[in-house]
Write an enzyme that holds these catalytic residues in place. Structure first.
Site, mmCIF file in Angstrom:
data_model
loop_
_atom_site.group_PDB
_atom_site.id
_atom_site.type_symbol
_atom_site.label_atom_id
_atom_site.label_comp_id
_atom_site.label_asym_id
_atom_site.label_seq_id
_atom_site.Cartn_x
_atom_site.Cartn_y
_atom_site.Cartn_z
ATOM 1 N N SER A 1 44.084 38.705 52.404
ATOM 2 C CA SER A 1 45.078 38.914 53.464
ATOM 3 C C SER A 1 45.170 37.681 54.358
ATOM 4 O O SER A 1 46.137 37.524 55.106
ATOM 5 C CB SER A 1 44.720 40.149 54.305
ATOM 6 O OG SER A 1 43.390 40.074 54.762
ATOM 7 N N ASP B 1 37.193 38.040 48.548
ATOM 8 C CA ASP B 1 38.206 38.447 47.567
ATOM 9 C C ASP B 1 38.411 37.380 46.496
ATOM 10 O O ASP B 1 38.511 36.187 46.815
ATOM 11 C CB ASP B 1 39.566 38.622 48.273
ATOM 12 C CG ASP B 1 39.903 40.076 48.545
ATOM 13 O OD1 ASP B 1 39.347 40.965 47.868
ATOM 14 O OD2 ASP B 1 40.732 40.310 49.436
ATOM 15 N N LYS C 1 35.166 40.822 45.821
ATOM 16 C CA LYS C 1 36.016 42.002 45.645
ATOM 17 C C LYS C 1 37.157 41.618 44.732
ATOM 18 O O LYS C 1 37.637 40.476 44.794
ATOM 19 C CB LYS C 1 36.560 42.493 46.991
ATOM 20 C CG LYS C 1 37.561 43.647 46.853
ATOM 21 C CD LYS C 1 37.834 44.345 48.181
ATOM 22 C CE LYS C 1 38.895 43.693 49.038
ATOM 23 N NZ LYS C 1 40.234 43.546 48.416
ATOM 24 N N GLU D 1 40.882 43.445 42.882
ATOM 25 C CA GLU D 1 41.769 44.605 42.775
ATOM 26 C C GLU D 1 41.624 45.158 41.370
ATOM 27 O O GLU D 1 41.903 44.457 40.389
ATOM 28 C CB GLU D 1 43.208 44.190 43.118
ATOM 29 C CG GLU D 1 43.313 43.773 44.573
ATOM 30 C CD GLU D 1 44.730 43.529 45.062
ATOM 31 O OE1 GLU D 1 45.691 43.862 44.342
ATOM 32 O OE2 GLU D 1 44.868 43.005 46.182
ATOM 33 N N GLU E 1 42.847 51.948 49.269
ATOM 34 C CA GLU E 1 43.872 51.529 50.237
ATOM 35 C C GLU E 1 45.176 52.302 50.066
ATOM 36 O O GLU E 1 45.694 52.465 48.952
ATOM 37 C CB GLU E 1 44.171 50.024 50.088
ATOM 38 C CG GLU E 1 45.301 49.573 51.029
ATOM 39 C CD GLU E 1 45.448 48.076 51.196
ATOM 40 O OE1 GLU E 1 44.667 47.312 50.608
ATOM 41 O OE2 GLU E 1 46.368 47.672 51.949
HETATM 42 O O1 KIV Z 1 42.633 41.271 51.809
HETATM 43 C C1 KIV Z 1 42.197 42.140 52.571
HETATM 44 O O2 KIV Z 1 42.044 41.920 53.777
HETATM 45 C C2 KIV Z 1 41.865 43.430 52.009
HETATM 46 C C3 KIV Z 1 41.530 44.544 52.956
HETATM 47 C C4 KIV Z 1 42.639 44.878 53.830
HETATM 48 C C5 KIV Z 1 40.926 45.695 52.280
HETATM 49 O O3 KIV Z 1 41.858 43.591 50.828
#
Ligand code: KIV
Length: 284
Positions: A60, A98, A128, A130, A197
């Site tokens: 994000s 991410d 993390k 997806e 989410e």
């Molecule tokens: O990229 C992000 O900030 C996220 C969260 C909102 C879970 O994946």
């Protein structure tokens, strides 16, 4: 005793503080709620670290920090740069980074190359990704090779171009079954926890009840094992707030007031004033 221990000034009986690990977070299933927020920079990370169990360096950041229209344009190098800043400024929370769009979907090998770069170059302890239905093989491949993985199901922002926008998921029977399957296969493949989410509240409850790993909700349910928000959203930095965000501050108004006052002072030659200027040192 090693030279390292001799040079340490701490009393011998003081236990060094240590970061939470992915195993600690996995162990919180059904227990004390897991508090998570995002951070992309050192000052934010140092405050978030005082209060949270997990800091997510989320992709994000592409939208929040870099002004991109979606997370699709975020690169691995961007994630690593922001991840390093967050690691430098935090010491207690588990830091999860991410994997951005395009850095893991092609094959488990591609995912391992990206994930190992992230862990080695930042020092963070987990990634993390997806995790649509196709991702279970990749999650297993990573976990077997020493990469702790947090999954992410439901609204998957990297799939915005297929989904046709950012809309809540799991509101039809077909979608519910698909998301439940994604969550179960991600956790069966070894994910230590999973972000859920933008899904119907009762689906988030069902997922939480049916999978063995902690669920981290965002736009999901208070029944999830933990919660996460984008820090800048909950601080009120933006004019628009998504339905699932509670604004805990009004940072935009605070910044605008302060910057407006500075601009007025500069224009009126009232800044810098006496307190902010240097003068010639008095001669001895
Ligand atoms: O990229 C992000 O900030 C996220 C969260 C909102 C879970 O994946």
């Amino acid at each position: 005793m090693s030279s390292h221990a001799i040079s340490d000034n701490k009393p011998h009986n003081e236990k060094p503080s240590r970061r939470l690990t992915s195993a600690d977070i996995a162990g919180r299933k059904g227990g004390e709620p897991i508090v998570c927020l995002t951070a992309y920079d050192a000052p934010t990370a140092s405050v978030v670290d005082e209060h949270c169990d997990v800091i997510l360096v989320g992709d994000s950041l592409g939208m929040v920090v870099h002004g991109l229209p979606s997370t699709v344009g975020v690169t691995l190098d961007m994630m690593i740069m922001h991840g390093k800043a967050v690691m430098r400024a935090s010491k207690k929370a588990l830091v999860v980074i991410d994997l951005p769009f395009g850095s893991y979907e092609a094959s488990p090998q591609q995912a391992f190359e990206s994930a190992s770069r992230v862990l080695a170059e930042t020092g963070a302890q987990a990634i993390k990704l997806e995790s649509g239905a196709y991702a279970a093989e990749t999650v297993r491949f990573l976990v077997e090779r020493g990469v702790p993985v947090m999954g992410h199901v439901g609204l998957r922002p990297q799939a915005v171009n297929v989904a046709g926008g950012f809309r809540a998921k799991g509101r039809t029977d077909g979608e519910r079954a698909e998301i439940m399957h994604e969550a179960q296969s991600t956790v069966a493949a070894g994910a230590f926890s999973i972000v859920v989410e933008g899904v119907a509240e009762d689906l988030a409850q069902d997922i939480t009840a049916q999978i063995a790993a902690p669920t981290i909700g965002i736009g999901a349910s208070a029944a999830c094992d933990g919660q996460i928000l984008v820090t800048e959203d909950m601080l009120g930095l933006f004019n628009w707030t998504p339905k699932f965000v509670k604004r805990y501050g009004d940072m935009r108004a605070m910044m605008s007031d302060a910057i407006g006052a500075y601009a007025r002072d500069v224009r009126a030659r009232q800044f810098p004033a006496d307190a902010q200027i240097y003068r010639l040192k008095a001669a001895n």
